[in-house]
Design an enzyme around this catalytic site. Sequence first.
Site, short mmCIF file in Angstrom:
data_model
loop_
_atom_site.label_atom_id
_atom_site.label_comp_id
_atom_site.label_asym_id
_atom_site.label_seq_id
_atom_site.Cartn_x
_atom_site.Cartn_y
_atom_site.Cartn_z
N LYS A 209 -25.91 -2.59 -25.61
CA LYS A 209 -26.72 -2.15 -26.74
C LYS A 209 -26.25 -0.76 -27.17
CE LYS A 209 -30.16 0.27 -27.41
NZ LYS A 209 -29.64 0.90 -28.64
N GLU B 82 -25.61 8.48 -16.84
CA GLU B 82 -24.81 9.59 -17.38
C GLU B 82 -25.72 10.30 -18.37
OE1 GLU B 82 -21.81 10.47 -16.48
OE2 GLU B 82 -21.10 8.72 -15.40
N CYS C 136 -22.06 15.88 -24.24
CA CYS C 136 -22.79 16.20 -23.01
C CYS C 136 -22.05 17.25 -22.20
CB CYS C 136 -22.98 14.93 -22.18
SG CYS C 136 -21.43 14.10 -21.85
N GLU D 54 -30.37 21.79 -24.00
CA GLU D 54 -29.09 21.28 -24.48
C GLU D 54 -29.07 21.51 -26.00
OE1 GLU D 54 -28.66 17.02 -23.92
OE2 GLU D 54 -26.53 17.27 -23.49
#
Length: 486
Positions: free
Chosen positions: A183, A259, A293, A390
């Site tokens: 997906k 992850e 990331c 982040e």
Amino acid sequence: MEKAEQDLIDKTPNQLYIGGKWRGASSGATLKVEDPSTGEVLGEVADATPEDAVAALDAAVEVQREWAHHPPRERGEILRRAFELMNERIEELALLLTLEMGKPLKESQAEVTYGSEFLRWFSEEAVRISGRYSTAPTGQGRLLTMKQPVGPCLLITPWNFPIAMGTRKIGPAIAAGCTMVMKPAQLTPFSMLALAGILEEAGLPPGVFNVVTSSSSGPIMGPLIEDRRSRKLSFTGSTEVGQKLMAQASENLLRLSMELGGNAPFLVFEDADLEAAVKGAMIAKMRNIGESCVAANRFHVHESVADDFTERLGEAMGALTVGRGTKEGVDVGPLIDDKQRSIVSDLVDDAVGRGAKAIVGGGRVEGPGYFYEPTVLAQVPEDAQCLRKEIFGPVAPVIGFAEEEEAIRWANDSEFGLVAYVYTRDFDRALRVVEGLETGMVGLNQGLVSNPAAPFGGVKHSGFGREGGAEGIEEYLANKYVAVAT
Ligand code: NAD
């Protein structure tokens, strides 16, 4: 949109890929995909229902046994052909990535190259799956261990590297003999559908790889995560969603690879080669418009060189050209959507409100699309939110430090632990610092760690499991031990 761009979208598959067949959603619904550089609709893809997702798992389950016994050499050759096809079509795939995700064409090409390398790497690993044979310590009996595919896998990927985050999972799953339901992110489904077409062309048997695109991830994936026939979930995305999925997957005890998010510190010591550090900083910060990331999230620079470093970084950031990724000479594309731009903008406003100085940038770019200026923030105070969260955008906050110990303490002062970057020419210091960092990866005098031949992954809230390297295939294999009487 230009004609060539429209033609490319028109010829890209836009349906679900289930059991080797392309078909619309059972409800007939579609979801719209936007160009983040204009806000215009690029096209539509099928919007899967929970029933469609179950049909995809049915297809994966049906061929799992047969696929597990498919000769490893042939599994490897399919991957190899897909690697070659990706490179033959690099321009088209790159344009597709740029259209739906926004990054400049040269970066999209780099992603296709990087993404395809996982297929090549795992095409080579497919024939190297082996076990062990040994004598029991008592001398009686033999111990045999073998590796077998874990079984049908659920793969969920983010929008920031729509192809590479997929091939890092698909490559080892195919090599190991697992079947899959993929997906992709709803914001960037076209690239994954194009990849499904390539895998089909490369000879992947029907049912091994299935793709469901949907605007409702939770409702379509929830039933598959709970389905007793699923064996593994590999997820790349935010820590928040990862935690939710992990809780959900615990009911079914699925094997997991997570992850997740990052908050990479970039440490520059007083003995560093400053020119190299700035060059590395530009890659670590600006690759993928900062939406990575492994993006350097905060720059901790020794106070004796902090001003010099900040000035040079400001010059390099100020020289970047912002614009639609399809245009020649553009270095920085738009952010993925207005929500992401607001997150970045709020973090900058917060830092400036607390006393940081924006020496370059610091604001949105007016006009259509979700552009934000490349920004360098100097004298960032310790309580600024951008040091903790982040950023996922083109913003580089710089903060000084006095002692090595302080730098390590700062670096580790985060719930995340994906990657850190260290610039120093002192070998002893390099080893001390690297050993002290609580991260899964370190870039030592280098601003780029991603490499298909290396184990990519994090610790702490950045997740667990490794993608790439010799480790990557292990995520898709289960050990079976056989006690042999002698
Ligand atoms: P996200 O967590 O919002 O979404 C990731 C994927 O999960 C998407 O496909 C989304 O549709 C799906 N999803 C969301 N909710 C779900 C649910 N309830 N059930 C099932 N699926 C669900 O992340 P994003 O915004 O697409 O990506 C950005 C994040 O990904 C950042 O935090 C970034 O650090 C992280 N990331 C990590 C790595 C890594 O390797 N560690 C690589 C790339 C991106």
